[in-house]
Design a protein around this motif. Structure first.
Motif, PDB file in Angstrom:
ATOM      1  N   CYS A 118      41.302  76.933  78.359  1.00 10.66           N
ATOM      2  CA  CYS A 118      40.450  75.303  79.417  1.00 10.66           C
ATOM      3  C   CYS A 118      40.586  75.393  80.318  1.00 10.66           C
ATOM      4  O   CYS A 118      41.719  75.911  81.110  1.00 10.66           O
ATOM      5  CB  CYS A 118      40.899  74.131  78.131  1.00 10.66           C
ATOM      6  N   GLU A 138      37.940  75.114  75.857  1.00  8.27           N
ATOM      7  CA  GLU A 138      35.918  75.251  76.400  1.00  8.27           C
ATOM      8  C   GLU A 138      35.970  76.319  76.094  1.00  8.27           C
ATOM      9  O   GLU A 138      35.590  77.639  76.161  1.00  8.27           O
ATOM     10  CB  GLU A 138      36.442  75.189  77.979  1.00  8.27           C
ATOM     11  N   PRO A 139      34.211  76.275  75.026  1.00  7.10           N
ATOM     12  CA  PRO A 139      33.678  76.950  74.889  1.00  7.10           C
ATOM     13  C   PRO A 139      32.992  77.927  75.978  1.00  7.10           C
ATOM     14  O   PRO A 139      32.550  79.383  75.599  1.00  7.10           O
ATOM     15  CB  PRO A 139      32.007  76.839  73.791  1.00  7.10           C
ATOM     16  N   LEU A 140      32.392  77.065  76.992  1.00  5.69           N
ATOM     17  CA  LEU A 140      31.759  78.336  77.802  1.00  5.69           C
ATOM     18  C   LEU A 140      32.930  78.974  78.193  1.00  5.69           C
ATOM     19  O   LEU A 140      32.007  79.869  79.916  1.00  5.69           O
ATOM     20  CB  LEU A 140      31.590  76.974  79.201  1.00  5.69           C
ATOM     21  N   LEU A 156      26.128  72.078  71.018  1.00 13.76           N
ATOM     22  CA  LEU A 156      27.583  72.968  72.234  1.00 13.76           C
ATOM     23  C   LEU A 156      27.866  71.923  72.571  1.00 13.76           C
ATOM     24  O   LEU A 156      27.475  70.641  73.139  1.00 13.76           O
ATOM     25  CB  LEU A 156      27.042  73.940  73.317  1.00 13.76           C
ATOM     26  N   THR A 157      28.959  71.111  72.748  1.00 11.82           N
ATOM     27  CA  THR A 157      30.173  70.393  73.179  1.00 11.82           C
ATOM     28  C   THR A 157      30.371  70.737  74.509  1.00 11.82           C
ATOM     29  O   THR A 157      31.326  71.953  73.982  1.00 11.82           O
ATOM     30  CB  THR A 157      30.713  69.736  72.833  1.00 11.82           C
ATOM     31  N   THR A 158      30.950  70.337  75.924  1.00 10.93           N
ATOM     32  CA  THR A 158      31.352  70.799  76.704  1.00 10.93           C
ATOM     33  C   THR A 158      31.961  70.475  77.968  1.00 10.93           C
ATOM     34  O   THR A 158      31.350  68.689  78.123  1.00 10.93           O
ATOM     35  CB  THR A 158      30.332  72.016  77.261  1.00 10.93           C
ATOM     36  N   ASN A 159      32.597  70.195  78.930  1.00 12.62           N
ATOM     37  CA  ASN A 159      32.782  69.553  79.909  1.00 12.62           C
ATOM     38  C   ASN A 159      32.450  69.542  80.760  1.00 12.62           C
ATOM     39  O   ASN A 159      32.134  68.882  82.133  1.00 12.62           O
ATOM     40  CB  ASN A 159      34.426  69.714  80.323  1.00 12.62           C
ATOM     41  N   LEU A 178      28.630  75.261  83.620  1.00 11.22           N
ATOM     42  CA  LEU A 178      27.401  75.118  83.181  1.00 11.22           C
ATOM     43  C   LEU A 178      26.473  75.130  84.657  1.00 11.22           C
ATOM     44  O   LEU A 178      26.790  75.527  86.163  1.00 11.22           O
ATOM     45  CB  LEU A 178      26.613  73.813  82.661  1.00 11.22           C
ATOM     46  N   LYS A 219      23.243  78.813  81.715  1.00 12.22           N
ATOM     47  CA  LYS A 219      23.442  78.910  81.237  1.00 12.22           C
ATOM     48  C   LYS A 219      22.680  77.820  80.361  1.00 12.22           C
ATOM     49  O   LYS A 219      21.924  78.101  78.935  1.00 12.22           O
ATOM     50  CB  LYS A 219      24.804  78.585  81.104  1.00 12.22           C
ATOM     51  N   VAL A 261      22.648  70.323  74.374  1.00 10.53           N
ATOM     52  CA  VAL A 261      24.584  70.549  75.106  1.00 10.53           C
ATOM     53  C   VAL A 261      24.749  69.106  75.008  1.00 10.53           C
ATOM     54  O   VAL A 261      23.863  68.566  75.453  1.00 10.53           O
ATOM     55  CB  VAL A 261      24.490  70.997  76.808  1.00 10.53           C
TER      56      VAL A 261
END
Length: 368
Positions: A9, A57-59, A89-92, A96, A100, A111
């Motif tokens: 992450c 963090e998936p991104l 998708l869950t992201t901080n 982005l 994307k 998102v």
């Protein structure tokens, strides 16, 4: 299915439930593809399945995510043309960009941001590597995000020291452009009775504010109001646990199966609650049986509780972290259940609020 694409992450949030982030724990494409094959087979006759790329963090693994989405949809057609596969998708939010967001929009992927409030509140506990402001990085991107996804939701994690500012943070995020709110207290962090009382007072004020805004036509949704407060009294009689290990499963970067990402995370990445793997399937029958068969008999502490019919026994992961048992509810979950019951009993004080339409953003799960 939660797919932990990476355990790395670009943040080090001090309330994160993933204990032991590791840079070398990335999911290979071959395991991600095998996970989707397992999901299609294990879901049987279900007409639809949902996949949540997660982390870490998936991104950080957008390269994998991009391949996986198109592969999954093509593969689903081969397995069963009548079955749909959806991704969210869950992201901080800090990684982005337009590329994307264009991909997500074209693939119909919603998102959900992790955004806790104003700069002071958000940056206090969400520490981005490099000491930059995580809040400013995300807030500056919100107009761009909403250009591609007009309906935008956030997961607000409330730390004990920010409970007093909850209403102000709620209102701040509305001005920022947030439409949907999933609000929950930080777990694994000690709360005092005084801090919890402040949290309750702030939620009551948010409920009133939300009701007034909705009656005025504001395009908002508040999960707390819709799912919990407006729920049927006594509607959880005889129920234990969430969908973890029942209708939801998590795949670790090496292909192991767990009931949920939080149980994997709080175990410091050990295999205490392992259910199997994406090749052999669900092989740890005793552990799976605990999730499927558990009910009131396992909730000894709850038998004489006056709100037990409005409680599902708390989050198994939070229970385990605090009490060492999946079945003994944590202090925090007991407090939350009693709060929901009190809010429900005073619902008339907030007035009638029309339920939002089904076109609004609906996320498949909420995590801390």
């Amino acid at each position: 299915m939660e797919l932990l694409l990476t355990l790395d992450c670009n943040h080090r949030c001090d309330y994160c439930f993933v204990h032991g982030k590791q840079r070398d724990r990335d999911m290979p494409l071959s395991i991600a593809e095998q996970a989707l094959h397992f999901l299609m087979a294990a879901s049987g006759n279900l007409s639809s399945v949902n996949v949540l790329p997660f982390g870490g963090e998936p991104l950080l693994r957008f390269d994998l995510l991009r391949e996986l989405v198109d592969y999954g949809r093509a593969m689903a057609q081969v397995h069963n043309p009548s079955k749909t596969i959806a991704f969210s998708l869950t992201t901080n939010g800090t990684l982005l960009d337009e590329e994307k967001m264009l991909f997500f929009r074209d693939r119909g992927i919603m998102v959900l941001l992790s955004l806790d409030g104003d700069r002071n509140t958000h940056d206090r506990h969400r520490h981005i590597i490099g000491n930059d402001s995580s809040y400013l990085c995300v807030a500056q991107k919100v107009p761009m995000i909403k250009h591609f996804q007009p309906w935008l939701g956030t997961r607000m994690t409330v730390h004990p020291d920010s409970a007093k500012d909850l209403l102000g943070n709620f209102e701040h995020l509305i001005t920022l452009g947030i439409n949907q709110f999933i609000i929950g207290p930080a777990t694994g962090t000690p709360w005092t009775d005084e801090q919890w009382a402040t949290y309750e007072q702030q939620l009551i004020r948010i409920m009133g504010r939300y009701a007034r805004l909705r009656r005025g036509g504001a395009q908002l949704r508040l999960e707390l109001f819709e799912r919990d407060v407006r729920g049927k009294p006594g509607g959880k009689r005889g129920i234990w646990g969430c969908g973890a290990g029942k209708g939801r499963i998590t795949v670790s970067p090496n292909g192991d199966l767990y009931p949920c990402s939080k149980l994997l995370g709080i175990d410091a990445l050990r295999d205490t609650h392992k259910l199997g793997d994406v090749w052999a399937g669900l092989t740890h029958y005793k552990m799976r049986g605990e999730f499927l068969a558990a009910g009131e008999d396992e909730r000894a502490k709850c038998r004489e509780c006056e709100v037990k019919d409005d409680c599902d026994g708390g989050c198994p992961a939070t229970n385990y972290e605090e009490t060492g048992s999946l079945f003994e509810p944590s202090w925090l979950d007991c407090k939350q259940t009693r709060l929901m019951v009190r809010l429900r009993s005073s619902l008339k004080e907030f007035g009638d609020v029309e339920r939002p339409g089904t076109e609004g953003f609906r996320h498949i799960r909420a995590v801390a």
